[in-house]
Design an enzyme around this catalytic site. Structure first.
Site, PDB file in Angstrom:
ATOM      1  N   ARG A  79     -13.941 -17.661 -36.587  1.00  0.00           N
ATOM      2  CA  ARG A  79     -15.139 -17.897 -37.383  1.00  0.00           C
ATOM      3  C   ARG A  79     -15.352 -19.397 -37.563  1.00  0.00           C
ATOM      4  NH1 ARG A  79     -14.244 -16.949 -42.040  1.00  0.00           N
ATOM      5  NH2 ARG A  79     -12.137 -16.122 -41.975  1.00  0.00           N
ATOM      6  N   TYR A 218     -17.752 -14.182 -30.668  1.00  0.00           N
ATOM      7  CA  TYR A 218     -16.449 -13.692 -31.135  1.00  0.00           C
ATOM      8  C   TYR A 218     -16.454 -13.211 -32.585  1.00  0.00           C
ATOM      9  CZ  TYR A 218     -11.334 -13.366 -31.361  1.00  0.00           C
ATOM     10  OH  TYR A 218     -10.039 -12.907 -31.470  1.00  0.00           O
ATOM     11  N   LYS A 227     -18.499  -9.458 -41.464  1.00  0.00           N
ATOM     12  CA  LYS A 227     -18.529 -10.470 -42.521  1.00  0.00           C
ATOM     13  C   LYS A 227     -19.955 -10.751 -43.009  1.00  0.00           C
ATOM     14  CE  LYS A 227     -14.127 -10.988 -41.992  1.00  0.00           C
ATOM     15  NZ  LYS A 227     -13.209 -10.482 -43.008  1.00  0.00           N
ATOM     16  N   HIS A 247     -13.484  -8.735 -50.033  1.00  0.00           N
ATOM     17  CA  HIS A 247     -12.639  -8.907 -48.841  1.00  0.00           C
ATOM     18  C   HIS A 247     -11.288  -8.229 -49.106  1.00  0.00           C
ATOM     19  CE1 HIS A 247     -10.849 -12.057 -45.807  1.00  0.00           C
ATOM     20  NE2 HIS A 247     -11.153 -10.934 -45.206  1.00  0.00           N
ATOM     21  N   SER A 269      -8.101 -14.398 -44.827  1.00  0.00           N
ATOM     22  CA  SER A 269      -7.930 -13.990 -43.428  1.00  0.00           C
ATOM     23  C   SER A 269      -6.561 -14.421 -42.915  1.00  0.00           C
ATOM     24  CB  SER A 269      -9.024 -14.627 -42.578  1.00  0.00           C
ATOM     25  OG  SER A 269     -10.280 -14.254 -43.077  1.00  0.00           O
ATOM     26  N   CYS A 271      -3.643 -13.275 -43.864  1.00  0.00           N
ATOM     27  CA  CYS A 271      -2.635 -13.368 -44.927  1.00  0.00           C
ATOM     28  C   CYS A 271      -2.070 -12.007 -45.319  1.00  0.00           C
ATOM     29  CB  CYS A 271      -3.206 -14.092 -46.132  1.00  0.00           C
ATOM     30  SG  CYS A 271      -3.537 -15.834 -45.797  1.00  0.00           S
ATOM     31  N   ASP A 294      -9.941  -4.450 -44.415  1.00  0.00           N
ATOM     32  CA  ASP A 294     -10.596  -5.763 -44.528  1.00  0.00           C
ATOM     33  C   ASP A 294     -11.675  -5.849 -45.609  1.00  0.00           C
ATOM     34  OD1 ASP A 294     -10.672  -8.455 -43.459  1.00  0.00           O
ATOM     35  OD2 ASP A 294     -12.605  -7.977 -42.565  1.00  0.00           O
ATOM     36  N   ARG A 386      -6.995 -10.818 -31.334  1.00  0.00           N
ATOM     37  CA  ARG A 386      -7.237  -9.615 -32.129  1.00  0.00           C
ATOM     38  C   ARG A 386      -7.198  -8.349 -31.293  1.00  0.00           C
ATOM     39  NH1 ARG A 386      -8.475 -10.467 -37.908  1.00  0.00           N
ATOM     40  NH2 ARG A 386      -8.520 -12.727 -38.067  1.00  0.00           N
TER      41      ARG A 386
END
Ligand code: GDP
Ligand code: PGA
Ligand code: MN
Ligand code: MN
Length: 603
Positions: A79, A218, A227, A247, A269, A271, A294, A386
């Site tokens: 991102r 991406y 998001k 989130h 993100s 974590c 998420d 990912r």
């Protein structure tokens, strides 16, 4: 002027007048060769994955059925927060934490970029629904994109195609999401495997509930249901309508006495959300099932409790570090196939590999499409590589994961990645104190976003890159949600840190499945059974209060992981002060009061 004829434009499978005119307008601006309405069928998946294989974007995996490997352009891997904008009408509504530009100015710039940007390509129209299709009010969207990679990713990550379009009444409201990779092809020009543009914009127009994305192909930059819709736009809807778009993972925890609890947890993100969502408890008799990894949408039910729904349909998980020891459930989910892998390494026998999966093979093709051996001296996989895989094929999905009613949340965890200061777990004293913990959450930056890795920054509620409006108003909204609720029914708020390190830099807490011990303590706190020490920052367990039976870790390490070091916390005060100064006038006085009280308790 006569209407432009673009093949496929007249083949729209809907009578929704607003949608038809928007699709026409975008097609006339971007000039694709053809327009295709995505139907979400298996035949479409097969056709488009085949097209991506022919284009060199995908390599089919011999070892995983119906699965593909992709490598992005090395500049398009995460991102791009510095290119992400909240274009509210009034700059104050974007606030001190977002990039802002006047919406008219942004539209002029981006319209220029979109002009002819789909030339030589197919424009796909993807009707989609975030959250269950049979919700009373299905949360609809339409993404227009010129990327086949996006279409097939949306097949996994959202409910899309005909089944979503069927929910569009004649005047249904939906989020308009426009995406172009910004790589038009002139006549005869050869394509590249991962077309994208050096100029990138990820723009939200909150009042119009609209998203414009340009230049990147991406993840969160391009899969606009994730998001952009489910956090940035949905957080604005949630503010206006009295709910929360967060989130957060959602998990179901069942105790040995068969008592069921649902927990939501917000970590920045990379974590630990996906890992916690699929955790395999190491303590006997406890069971975890997953509902989402998420994003959580939380609304109050008629019984006054807060109910969470996962708007997504798939997992877009960080690959490195995932293996049968850390996250066996993710491994089993992807082993079933039907998955996409981006920026991991490819093995010579047609499987995927990444760092953390045990001993590396003697030879790999790296994410940079180069020969790789264990002596190469660089990573085989990008740290933000990912896997993208359907929730439906996860063995430990909770049966109610798709229930439009959602699940009642008993506990909210906030957490970050901090080498120092923050104990393994702290229980807040009440909702307002918990909101203060969330509002001052801090974490070391990760590879999930471009920019420097490992820098401590404030990441309120793990939402810093995702709050679609002013952060001060967002805190106020959280406070008000608590004030308007029956306090006895609100989730209890905890603050966790799996990432505290010892002097030799190793993690003090073993993490992963062992995190079940922390979940157990939190539940026992809710039940009034577990002990805790009152500290200046909240209630913290002693090592004895945690169930450490059978844990292979030094007690001294666990004790250090639980330590509340007043000197470390005093060093945190100016950082919180600086953060609150940045938030400015919109900081709720109740959070200022919490801060003053913390300072008092520390002195
Ligand atoms: P998400 O992006 O928030 O969903 O985070 P992930 O669950 O994908 O994890 C990101 C990274 O943190 C991966 O490399 C994981 O292996 C690592 N990680 C996750 N949970 C833990 C934990 O409990 N302890 C430690 N040390 N690392 C973890
Ligand atoms: P995650 O999600 O890293 O939180 O899993 C993707 C992202 O935030 O970019
Ligand atoms: Mn995320
Ligand atoms: Mn994740």
């Amino acid at each position: 002027m006569t209407a432009v004829t673009i093949p496929g434009l007249d083949k729209a499978p809907t009578n929704h007048a607003g949608l038809l005119s928007w699709v026409r307008e975008v097609a006339e601006l971007t000039c694709p060769d053809e327009v295709v309405w995505a139907d979400g069928t298996d035949a479409e998946w097969t056709r488009l994955t085949g097209k991506l294989v022919d284009a060199g974007t995908f390599v089919p995996l011999k070892k995983k059925q119906n699965s593909f490997w992709a490598a992005s352009d090395p500049t398009d891997v995460a991102r791009v927060e510095e290119r992400t904008f909240i274009c509210s009408l009034d700059e104050a509504d974007s606030g001190p934490t977002n990039n802002w530009m006047d919406p008219a100015e942004m539209k002029a710039i981006m319209t220029g970029l979109y002009r002819g940007s789909m030339r030589g390509r197919t424009m796909y129209v993807i009707p989609f629904c975030m959250g269950p299709l049979d919700a009373d009010e299905p949360m609809l969207g339409v993404e227009i994109t010129d990327s086949e990679y996006v279409v097939v990713s949306m097949h996994i990550m959202t409910r899309m195609g005909d089944k979503a379009l069927a929910k569009f009444g004649e005047d249904a409201k939906y989020v308009k999401a426009l995406h172009s990779i910004g790589a038009p092809l002139e006549d005869g020009q050869a394509d590249v495997p991962w077309p994208c543009n050096d100029t990138k914009y990820i723009t939200q127009f909150p009042e119009e509930r609209m998203i414009w994305s340009f230049g990147s192909g991406y993840g969160g930059n391009a899969l606009l249901g994730k998001k952009c819709y489910s956090l940035r736009i949905a957080s604005v809807m949630a503010r206006d309508e009295g709910w929360l778009a967060e989130h957060m993972l959602i998990l179901k925890l069942t105790s040995p006495e068969a008592k069921v609890y649902y927990i939501a947890a917000a970590f920045p993100s990379a974590c630990g959300k996906t890992n916690l969502a699929m955790l395999e408890p190491t303590i006997p008799g406890w069971k975890v099932e997953t509902l989402g990894d998420d994003i959580a949408w939380m609304r109050f039910g008629e019984d006054g409790r807060l109910y969470a729904v996962n708007p997504e349909n798939g997992f877009f998980g960080v690959a490195p570090g995932t293996d049968y020891h850390t996250n066996p459930n993710a491994m089993r989910t992807i082993a079933k196939g039907n998955s996409l892998f981006t920026n991991v390494a490819l093995t010579d026998d047609g499987d995927v590999w990444w760092e953390g999966m045990g001993e590396p093979p003697a030879h790999l093709t790296s994410w940079k499409k180069q020969d790789w051996t264990p002596d190469s001296g660089e990573l085989s996989s990008h740290p933000n590589s990912r896997y993208c895989t359907p929730i439906d094929q996860c063995d430990i999905k909770a049966p109610e994961w798709d229930d439009p009613k959602g699940v009642p949340i008993s506990a909210i965890f906030f957490g970050g990645r901090r080498a120092t200061t923050i104990p393994l777990v702290t229980e807040s004293r009440d909702w307002q104190h918990g909101v203060f913990m969330g509002a001052t959450l801090s974490s070391e930056t990760t590879a999930a976003a471009t920019g420097k890795v490992g820098v401590v920054r404030r990441d309120p509620m793990a939402m810093l890159p995702f709050i679609g409006y002013n952060a001060g108003d967002y805190f106020k909204h959280w406070i008000e949600v608590g004030k308007n609720a029956d306090a006895t029914k609100l989730p209890k708020i905890f603050y966790v840190n799996w990432f505290r390190r010892g002097e030799d830099k190793r993690f003090l807490w073993p993490g992963f499945g062992e995190n079940s011990r922390v979940l157990k303590w939190a539940i026992e706190r809710i039940e009034g059974k577990a002990a805790a020490v009152e500290t200046p920052i909240g209630h913290v367990p002693t090592a004895e209060a945690l169930d450490l039976s059978g844990l292979d870790a030094a007690t001294a390490d666990i004790e250090t992981s639980l330590e509340v070091d007043v000197e470390e916390w005093k060093a945190e005060i100016p950082l919180i002060e600086e953060w609150f100064t940045k938030i400015g006038d919109k900081l709720p006085t109740s959070l200022r009061d919490e801060f003053e009280a913390l300072k008092q308790r520390l002195s």
